[in-house]
Scaffold this motif. Structure first.
Motif, PDB file in Angstrom:
ATOM      1  N   SER A 169       0.815  -1.204   0.000  1.00 26.95           N
ATOM      2  CA  SER A 169       0.000   0.000   0.000  1.00 26.95           C
ATOM      3  C   SER A 169       0.856   1.265   0.000  1.00 26.95           C
ATOM      4  O   SER A 169       1.818   1.363   0.776  1.00 26.95           O
ATOM      5  CB  SER A 169      -0.898   0.013   1.244  1.00 26.95           C
ATOM      6  OG  SER A 169      -1.540   1.256   1.392  1.00 26.95           O
ATOM      7  N   PRO A 170       0.504   2.249  -0.833  1.00 30.24           N
ATOM      8  CA  PRO A 170       1.223   3.527  -0.799  1.00 30.24           C
ATOM      9  C   PRO A 170       1.068   4.242   0.548  1.00 30.24           C
ATOM     10  O   PRO A 170       1.874   5.086   0.908  1.00 30.24           O
ATOM     11  CB  PRO A 170       0.601   4.337  -1.935  1.00 30.24           C
ATOM     12  CG  PRO A 170      -0.553   3.569  -2.430  1.00 30.24           C
ATOM     13  CD  PRO A 170      -0.515   2.199  -1.868  1.00 30.24           C
ATOM     14  N   LYS A 171       0.047   3.860   1.298  1.00 31.80           N
ATOM     15  CA  LYS A 171      -0.163   4.464   2.622  1.00 31.80           C
ATOM     16  C   LYS A 171       1.006   4.166   3.560  1.00 31.80           C
ATOM     17  O   LYS A 171       1.301   4.949   4.455  1.00 31.80           O
ATOM     18  CB  LYS A 171      -1.475   3.974   3.217  1.00 31.80           C
ATOM     19  CG  LYS A 171      -1.803   4.594   4.558  1.00 31.80           C
ATOM     20  CD  LYS A 171      -3.155   5.218   4.557  1.00 31.80           C
ATOM     21  CE  LYS A 171      -3.626   5.665   5.919  1.00 31.80           C
ATOM     22  NZ  LYS A 171      -2.743   6.476   6.692  1.00 31.80           N
ATOM     23  N   PHE A 172       1.700   3.045   3.353  1.00 31.29           N
ATOM     24  CA  PHE A 172       2.879   2.750   4.167  1.00 31.29           C
ATOM     25  C   PHE A 172       3.890   3.893   4.081  1.00 31.29           C
ATOM     26  O   PHE A 172       4.447   4.316   5.089  1.00 31.29           O
ATOM     27  CB  PHE A 172       3.559   1.456   3.727  1.00 31.29           C
ATOM     28  CG  PHE A 172       2.949   0.194   4.261  1.00 31.29           C
ATOM     29  CD1 PHE A 172       2.084   0.187   5.339  1.00 31.29           C
ATOM     30  CD2 PHE A 172       3.239  -1.010   3.667  1.00 31.29           C
ATOM     31  CE1 PHE A 172       1.527  -0.978   5.829  1.00 31.29           C
ATOM     32  CE2 PHE A 172       2.689  -2.196   4.141  1.00 31.29           C
ATOM     33  CZ  PHE A 172       1.838  -2.179   5.228  1.00 31.29           C
ATOM     34  N   ALA A 173       4.151   4.369   2.880  1.00 28.63           N
ATOM     35  CA  ALA A 173       5.123   5.452   2.705  1.00 28.63           C
ATOM     36  C   ALA A 173       4.660   6.716   3.412  1.00 28.63           C
ATOM     37  O   ALA A 173       5.454   7.405   4.063  1.00 28.63           O
ATOM     38  CB  ALA A 173       5.372   5.722   1.226  1.00 28.63           C
ATOM     39  N   ILE A 174       3.390   7.021   3.304  1.00 28.03           N
ATOM     40  CA  ILE A 174       2.837   8.215   3.965  1.00 28.03           C
ATOM     41  C   ILE A 174       2.965   8.087   5.474  1.00 28.03           C
ATOM     42  O   ILE A 174       3.432   9.009   6.159  1.00 28.03           O
ATOM     43  CB  ILE A 174       1.365   8.423   3.537  1.00 28.03           C
ATOM     44  CG1 ILE A 174       1.296   8.752   2.048  1.00 28.03           C
ATOM     45  CG2 ILE A 174       0.697   9.508   4.382  1.00 28.03           C
ATOM     46  CD1 ILE A 174      -0.101   8.660   1.454  1.00 28.03           C
ATOM     47  N   ASP A 175       2.557   6.932   6.013  1.00 24.62           N
ATOM     48  CA  ASP A 175       2.616   6.720   7.466  1.00 24.62           C
ATOM     49  C   ASP A 175       4.055   6.711   7.977  1.00 24.62           C
ATOM     50  O   ASP A 175       4.347   7.251   9.045  1.00 24.62           O
ATOM     51  CB  ASP A 175       1.908   5.420   7.840  1.00 24.62           C
ATOM     52  CG  ASP A 175       0.406   5.476   7.602  1.00 24.62           C
ATOM     53  OD1 ASP A 175      -0.150   6.595   7.443  1.00 24.62           O
ATOM     54  OD2 ASP A 175      -0.224   4.401   7.563  1.00 24.62           O
ATOM     55  N   LEU A 176       4.955   6.116   7.222  1.00 19.75           N
ATOM     56  CA  LEU A 176       6.368   6.108   7.619  1.00 19.75           C
ATOM     57  C   LEU A 176       6.954   7.518   7.595  1.00 19.75           C
ATOM     58  O   LEU A 176       7.737   7.885   8.480  1.00 19.75           O
ATOM     59  CB  LEU A 176       7.164   5.174   6.715  1.00 19.75           C
ATOM     60  CG  LEU A 176       6.924   3.691   6.963  1.00 19.75           C
ATOM     61  CD1 LEU A 176       7.422   2.859   5.777  1.00 19.75           C
ATOM     62  CD2 LEU A 176       7.587   3.236   8.254  1.00 19.75           C
ATOM     63  N   ALA A 177       6.579   8.307   6.608  1.00 19.00           N
ATOM     64  CA  ALA A 177       7.044   9.699   6.545  1.00 19.00           C
ATOM     65  C   ALA A 177       6.557  10.475   7.765  1.00 19.00           C
ATOM     66  O   ALA A 177       7.299  11.305   8.313  1.00 19.00           O
ATOM     67  CB  ALA A 177       6.576  10.353   5.257  1.00 19.00           C
TER      68      ALA A 177
END
Length: 127
Positions: A10-18
């Motif tokens: 999920s692209p949301k992983f990158a958002i949440d990690l950021a």
């Protein structure tokens, strides 16, 4: 950490990690959709990014040929919520070992049956 979240996740992983302070990118957000695995590997080597993927076998083979690489997170195929739980457990695990980026060099991280992270050596110099 500098992380590349593979397209299979999920692209949301990158958002949440950021939001947690990591430099995490997903192909959807940086205009890199659809590259072949060897292209992803070369880009991650050049950018010093740990690859986070469910596509473990291919990336283990590619990175295992390198004398030095930033590392590989091997997430199992699971729900996004469980994947996120595993990701945060892995980050906590790595932080106990000093600089997480240093801990990941020439290693891959996976999880045992109980969901505990483990580090394994992975490089051509391990032959």
């Amino acid at each position: 950490m500098r992380l590349f979240i593979d397209e299979c996740l999920s692209p949301k992983f990158a958002i949440d990690l950021a939001q947690l302070g990591h430099d995490a990118i997903h192909p959807l957000h940086v205009g890199r959709r659809g590259p072949l695995d060897h292209t992803v590997k070369e880009t991650c080597l050049a950018e010093d990014r740990v690859i986070v993927t469910e596509n473990v076998g291919d990336f283990k083979a590619l990175l295992g040929r390198e004398p030095i690489h930033p590392g590989l997170f091997a997430l199992p195929q699971t729900s996004r919520a469980h994947g996120w739980t595993l990701m945060t457990a892995a980050l906590s695990f790595l932080e106990t070992r000093g600089d997480p980026m240093d801990a990941m060099v020439n290693h891959y991280l996976d999880f045992d049956a109980q969901g505990r992270p483990a580090l394994h050596a992975l490089s051509s110099s391990d032959d």
